[in-house]
Write a protein that holds these residues in place. Structure first.
Motif, PDB file in Angstrom:
ATOM      1  N   ARG A  76       0.837  -1.207   0.000  1.00  0.00           N
ATOM      2  CA  ARG A  76       0.000   0.000   0.000  1.00  0.00           C
ATOM      3  C   ARG A  76       0.865   1.247   0.000  1.00  0.00           C
ATOM      4  O   ARG A  76       0.467   2.296  -0.464  1.00  0.00           O
ATOM      5  CB  ARG A  76      -0.888   0.047   1.247  1.00  0.00           C
TER       6      ARG A  76
ATOM      7  N   ALA B 236       0.438   6.824   5.736  1.00  0.00           N
ATOM      8  CA  ALA B 236       0.502   8.282   5.844  1.00  0.00           C
ATOM      9  C   ALA B 236       0.328   8.705   7.290  1.00  0.00           C
ATOM     10  O   ALA B 236       0.758   9.789   7.676  1.00  0.00           O
ATOM     11  CB  ALA B 236      -0.567   8.911   4.960  1.00  0.00           C
ATOM     12  N   LEU B 237      -0.292   7.850   8.085  1.00  0.00           N
ATOM     13  CA  LEU B 237      -0.579   8.229   9.461  1.00  0.00           C
ATOM     14  C   LEU B 237       0.202   7.361  10.420  1.00  0.00           C
ATOM     15  O   LEU B 237      -0.260   6.314  10.819  1.00  0.00           O
ATOM     16  CB  LEU B 237      -2.074   8.071   9.739  1.00  0.00           C
TER      17      LEU B 237
ATOM     18  N   ALA C 159      -5.402  14.371  11.891  1.00  0.00           N
ATOM     19  CA  ALA C 159      -5.463  13.411  10.791  1.00  0.00           C
ATOM     20  C   ALA C 159      -5.856  12.060  11.330  1.00  0.00           C
ATOM     21  O   ALA C 159      -5.491  11.701  12.442  1.00  0.00           O
ATOM     22  CB  ALA C 159      -4.111  13.330  10.076  1.00  0.00           C
ATOM     23  N   TYR C 160      -6.625  11.307  10.526  1.00  0.00           N
ATOM     24  CA  TYR C 160      -7.052   9.989  10.979  1.00  0.00           C
ATOM     25  C   TYR C 160      -7.417   9.136   9.771  1.00  0.00           C
ATOM     26  O   TYR C 160      -7.778   9.652   8.715  1.00  0.00           O
ATOM     27  CB  TYR C 160      -8.269  10.103  11.914  1.00  0.00           C
ATOM     28  N   PRO C 161      -7.308   7.810   9.917  1.00  0.00           N
ATOM     29  CA  PRO C 161      -7.651   6.932   8.804  1.00  0.00           C
ATOM     30  C   PRO C 161      -9.155   6.891   8.593  1.00  0.00           C
ATOM     31  O   PRO C 161      -9.937   7.169   9.509  1.00  0.00           O
ATOM     32  CB  PRO C 161      -7.124   5.563   9.256  1.00  0.00           C
TER      33      PRO C 161
ATOM     34  N   ASP D  93      -8.046   6.963   1.797  1.00  0.00           N
ATOM     35  CA  ASP D  93      -7.350   6.273   2.881  1.00  0.00           C
ATOM     36  C   ASP D  93      -7.420   7.020   4.210  1.00  0.00           C
ATOM     37  O   ASP D  93      -7.597   6.425   5.248  1.00  0.00           O
ATOM     38  CB  ASP D  93      -5.887   6.098   2.485  1.00  0.00           C
ATOM     39  N   HIS D  94      -7.263   8.327   4.177  1.00  0.00           N
ATOM     40  CA  HIS D  94      -7.259   9.068   5.439  1.00  0.00           C
ATOM     41  C   HIS D  94      -7.690  10.505   5.206  1.00  0.00           C
ATOM     42  O   HIS D  94      -7.756  10.973   4.067  1.00  0.00           O
ATOM     43  CB  HIS D  94      -5.877   9.038   6.088  1.00  0.00           C
ATOM     44  N   ILE D  95      -7.970  11.178   6.306  1.00  0.00           N
ATOM     45  CA  ILE D  95      -8.469  12.548   6.262  1.00  0.00           C
ATOM     46  C   ILE D  95      -7.578  13.432   7.116  1.00  0.00           C
ATOM     47  O   ILE D  95      -7.170  13.042   8.211  1.00  0.00           O
ATOM     48  CB  ILE D  95      -9.923  12.598   6.777  1.00  0.00           C
ATOM     49  N   VAL D  96      -7.258  14.600   6.609  1.00  0.00           N
ATOM     50  CA  VAL D  96      -6.549  15.603   7.402  1.00  0.00           C
ATOM     51  C   VAL D  96      -7.519  16.754   7.642  1.00  0.00           C
ATOM     52  O   VAL D  96      -8.077  17.299   6.691  1.00  0.00           O
ATOM     53  CB  VAL D  96      -5.287  16.105   6.687  1.00  0.00           C
ATOM     54  N   GLU D  97      -7.731  17.083   8.907  1.00  0.00           N
ATOM     55  CA  GLU D  97      -8.682  18.145   9.235  1.00  0.00           C
ATOM     56  C   GLU D  97      -7.967  19.417   9.673  1.00  0.00           C
ATOM     57  O   GLU D  97      -6.968  19.352  10.399  1.00  0.00           O
ATOM     58  CB  GLU D  97      -9.612  17.686  10.375  1.00  0.00           C
TER      59      GLU D  97
ATOM     60  N   ALA E  21      -3.963   6.451  -0.305  1.00  0.00           N
ATOM     61  CA  ALA E  21      -2.926   5.830   0.525  1.00  0.00           C
ATOM     62  C   ALA E  21      -1.559   6.463   0.288  1.00  0.00           C
ATOM     63  O   ALA E  21      -0.676   6.396   1.146  1.00  0.00           O
ATOM     64  CB  ALA E  21      -2.857   4.323   0.254  1.00  0.00           C
TER      65      ALA E  21
END
Lengths: 243, 243
Positions: A73, A77-78, A239-241, B180-184, B217
């Motif tokens: 993958r 990133a996290l 940030a979170y998955p 895949d993920h989120i950045v807030e 990802a």
DNA sequence: TCAGGCAGCTTGGCCAGTCAAGCTGGCTGA
DNA sequence: TCAGCCAGCTTGACTGGCCAAGCTGCCTGA
């Protein structure tokens, strides 16, 4: 006698595969060598290889599909705990005299919100410790610590000296339990009269108001941290998955 | 032929131990039966027992100490994904006609912030889809979706009909990659003139302004979701483990 | 008495092998 | 030709066994 530490085999395999993914040797989307190929290359038994690959999957480096293989993958990133959450950071923060000014430390009647978070009756006595944090010349943040009075008695929390260590540690040793998780409540509002003075902002300013309730493993709240941030000087990032 | 599904043994053991912890049979702090006792009771080999206990430890139910045993921590207060994060929720949300009003959908010049999040040049053309969400009679939220124009072309995102499914799914199928993920990014500010009209708030009102950047990802951003919330009507909640 | 060592418990790590489930591509027979 | 089967690959689950590391309490000998 030797005190050298050799990490377990499976951990060595994890490190090596992570290195190959990061170096581009195993590019994203490509299949990993099969379990048998890895067994042969690294001289490990299958359960050892499988354990390493399981950890890599749990950490988001690879995915595995039964009957097909395992696929890269990419570097997750996290990395969990990469940039610490606000409430968590407050728990560890030390009071640095050059940037922190103590406004008050002592007993007050608990506001409804605090009493509710701490599981106390409305208007019960709690210890409030409030500081203003400066960034450069400007005040940039009001940090308040609220906790049950019996927890703070006789500790540095109720004194007017700078805290020698983070609030989290102090509370943990005073309460005799480990803090386990934080519940955050966040909203935006205009400043109170006191906050206008402390922060030097206009009455119409928009403030971020963040409450962080630190609880032990059973869910019991032990301390509430509050930070009030002028919106024009602060941006919170997280940030979170997705899954 | 039978289509019954029997979960793996280790999963059954996990479920049984979780049940016993929840029921109080294994109270917090007490030692779990040793691996050999569990092997005898459940008729499993040691690796099977160990695998189950490893999962329970990773999920925060128990801790293990080499040479001493395994000890109950209690039901993890944070079942991951218990209350969904704001950005995540926006990604899945469907537009319900009775509460959602479409304000605009089409090409605009990307504001600096959006261009930066999406990795575009300043002023590049992007598709903006903006809706106002009502709660009861009052407008309570402005939701904006920003994405590269080539991604939105020919999809429901650029059309004025209600979205049949969440933005996340639409973007994933249009981009051909999984999110895949989120950045807030979160801040507080006063409303713009447009927002005053849409939300019916005063010029001095404090708004929560939340940007959620959804990435694949590899870390590439595919869509930016923004929600603007009047602070007096909304409170964001979040919980996370300390370690 | 009491310090030190050892036995016996615990978990951690590892190995060699078995069987099942799922996918793929080639072969076979109609 | 081509549908269908099957061999051979993959991962998933499980067994039974080994040795190492770490903790605790008993027991022994000075």
């Amino acid at each position: 006698m030797s005190f050298e530490y050799t990490p377990p085999k499976y951990a060595q395999l994890i490190a090596e595969i992570e290195r190959r993914i990061e170096s581009g040797e195993y590019p994203p989307g490509s299949p990993l060598p099969s379990e048998h190929q890895l067994m042969a290359e690294f001289g490990m038994a299958r359960p050892t290889v499988v354990k390493a690959l399981g950890v890599l999957r749990d950490n988001g480096w690879i995915i595995s599909e039964q009957g097909k293989g395992r696929f890269v993958r990419g570097r997750p990133a996290l990395a969990a705990g990469q940039h610490p959450r606000t409430g968590r950071e407050l728990l560890d923060r030390k009071e640095i005299p050059s940037t922190t000014r103590l406004v008050s430390a002592g007993l007050v009647k608990a506001p409804r919100r605090i009493a509710s978070y701490l599981g106390l009756d409305d208007g019960a006595s709690v210890v409030l410790r409030r500081t203003v944090v400066h960034q450069g010349d400007e005040p940039s943040e009001i940090v308040s610590v609220w906790l049950r009075s019996e927890l703070a008695e006789g500790t540095a929390l109720a004194a007017s000296a700078e805290l020698p260590q983070g609030v989290g540690r102090l509370v943990e040793s005073a309460a005799g339990v480990g803090l386990d998780h934080i519940v955050e409540h966040l909203t935006a509002r205009n400043p109170t009269k006191e906050e206008r003075g402390l922060l030097g902002v206009a009455a119409s300013a928009a403030l971020l108001d963040l409450y962080a309730v630190a609880c032990d493993a059973t869910g019991k709240a032990h301390v509430v941290l509050q930070t009030v941030l002028p919106g024009d000087r602060h941006e919170l990032e997280d940030a979170y998955p997705i899954r």
